[in-house]
Design a protein around this motif. Sequence first.
Motif, PDB file in Angstrom:
ATOM      1  N   ALA A   1      -9.596   4.852  -2.989  1.00  0.00           N
ATOM      2  CA  ALA A   1      -8.927   3.581  -2.666  1.00  0.00           C
ATOM      3  C   ALA A   1      -9.850   2.386  -2.859  1.00  0.00           C
ATOM      4  O   ALA A   1      -9.404   1.238  -2.758  1.00  0.00           O
ATOM      5  N   ASP A   2     -11.141   2.638  -3.105  1.00  0.00           N
ATOM      6  CA  ASP A   2     -12.125   1.577  -3.297  1.00  0.00           C
ATOM      7  C   ASP A   2     -12.168   0.634  -2.093  1.00  0.00           C
ATOM      8  O   ASP A   2     -12.067  -0.585  -2.220  1.00  0.00           O
TER       9      ASP A   2
ATOM     10  N   GLU B   1      -3.327   6.126  -0.215  1.00  0.00           N
ATOM     11  CA  GLU B   1      -2.352   5.100  -0.584  1.00  0.00           C
ATOM     12  C   GLU B   1      -2.256   4.023   0.493  1.00  0.00           C
ATOM     13  O   GLU B   1      -2.138   2.835   0.182  1.00  0.00           O
TER      14      GLU B   1
ATOM     15  N   LYS C   1      -6.247  -2.660   2.255  1.00  0.00           N
ATOM     16  CA  LYS C   1      -7.225  -3.512   1.570  1.00  0.00           C
ATOM     17  C   LYS C   1      -6.569  -4.794   1.086  1.00  0.00           C
ATOM     18  O   LYS C   1      -7.136  -5.894   1.213  1.00  0.00           O
ATOM     19  N   ASN C   2      -5.356  -4.682   0.560  1.00  0.00           N
ATOM     20  CA  ASN C   2      -4.638  -5.857   0.067  1.00  0.00           C
ATOM     21  C   ASN C   2      -4.155  -6.767   1.190  1.00  0.00           C
ATOM     22  O   ASN C   2      -3.739  -7.910   0.940  1.00  0.00           O
TER      23      ASN C   2
ATOM     24  N   LYS D   1      -5.198   1.609   0.253  1.00  0.00           N
ATOM     25  CA  LYS D   1      -5.032   0.611  -0.812  1.00  0.00           C
ATOM     26  C   LYS D   1      -4.196  -0.568  -0.317  1.00  0.00           C
ATOM     27  O   LYS D   1      -4.503  -1.735  -0.614  1.00  0.00           O
TER      28      LYS D   1
END
Length: 348
Positions: free
Chosen positions: A285-286, A241, A247-248, A244
């Motif tokens: 989470a890519d 989490e 990354k943003n 993610k």
Amino acid sequence: MLYTPVTFRNVELKNRWVMSPMCMYSSEDGLPNDFHFVHYGSRAQGGAGLLIVEATGVEPRGRITNHCMGIWNDEQAKQLHRIVEFVHKHSESKIGIQLSHSGRKGSTWNTKQISIEEGWETIAPSPIPYHPTERIPHVLTSEEIKEQVQNFRDAARRAVEAGFDVIEIHAAHGYLIHQFLSPLSNIRTDEYGGSFENRIRFLVEIVDAVNEELNDNVALFVRISGTEYAENGWEITDSVELAKVLKNHSVDLVDVSSGGNIHGVKIPLFDGYQVPLASQVRNEADVKTGAVGLIKKVSHAEEILQKGDADLIFIAREMLRNPYLAVQGSFEMNEECFFPHQYLRAKI
């Protein structure tokens, strides 16, 4: 795949080998010296795509020991620039630096906490020492937390001015940022404690502040502990989490290690023991990840990449034993890799 390039922002690494940041405990007043010049310069001759300079304190209290490196003043950055220039001029390696704050795990020597007179008062999100025998750390106020965010920002600015290609924020191994992430070391009731969103706030604020000092020619990595191996503590699901969110917030790679925050936990050690953590973060989470932890063989490193478990291979102890691991691996695999022209007579 080990010898294929990969790009983060405008930073192209010639291959997937990374020298992991490792403390050398050889600085005075946080300054790099001739030892560091030779240490990092020699690894650059070994062909790794990226070298990352050891955990570097963003303020004097951010060091682990009195002999750890710092980047809280311009003289330290100037001396680091000398190393960066050599690496850029005499190799194809890129070079990064790990920005760190030890928090409650500072003011130590040989893993033992030293006195305030010899060291300093440690800081933390909550009044919980790493070991019960240690001093209770000073609990940071909200204003002091903002000052620490500024310390990371200032350190990042100096690192960019020194010419580093990659900035890595150290949010693992039980140091200050990790102490905020974990519900076992962070029992605050303000905006920096309690919920997952609150506990990651300090790291996210640091990431945003650091990014404001970067440009497309400097990439941003974050090292995390995928798990801390403790009941009700930080777990791999939390790391997914967090990744993610990172990354943003324009983090280019998550470097997945483990442990370090809770004293006395049992860590199952085997070759590549942290690779499954990097794999889970990458695939759920890519995000791009780095795998680290007892990776010793070229074939194992290649397998990790082929299976899609990670994008970079971080090597620590094995690269201390063998600075030429990357170039020797290229001989094994019949791949191209930087080799110093001065040494060409030794090329197989």
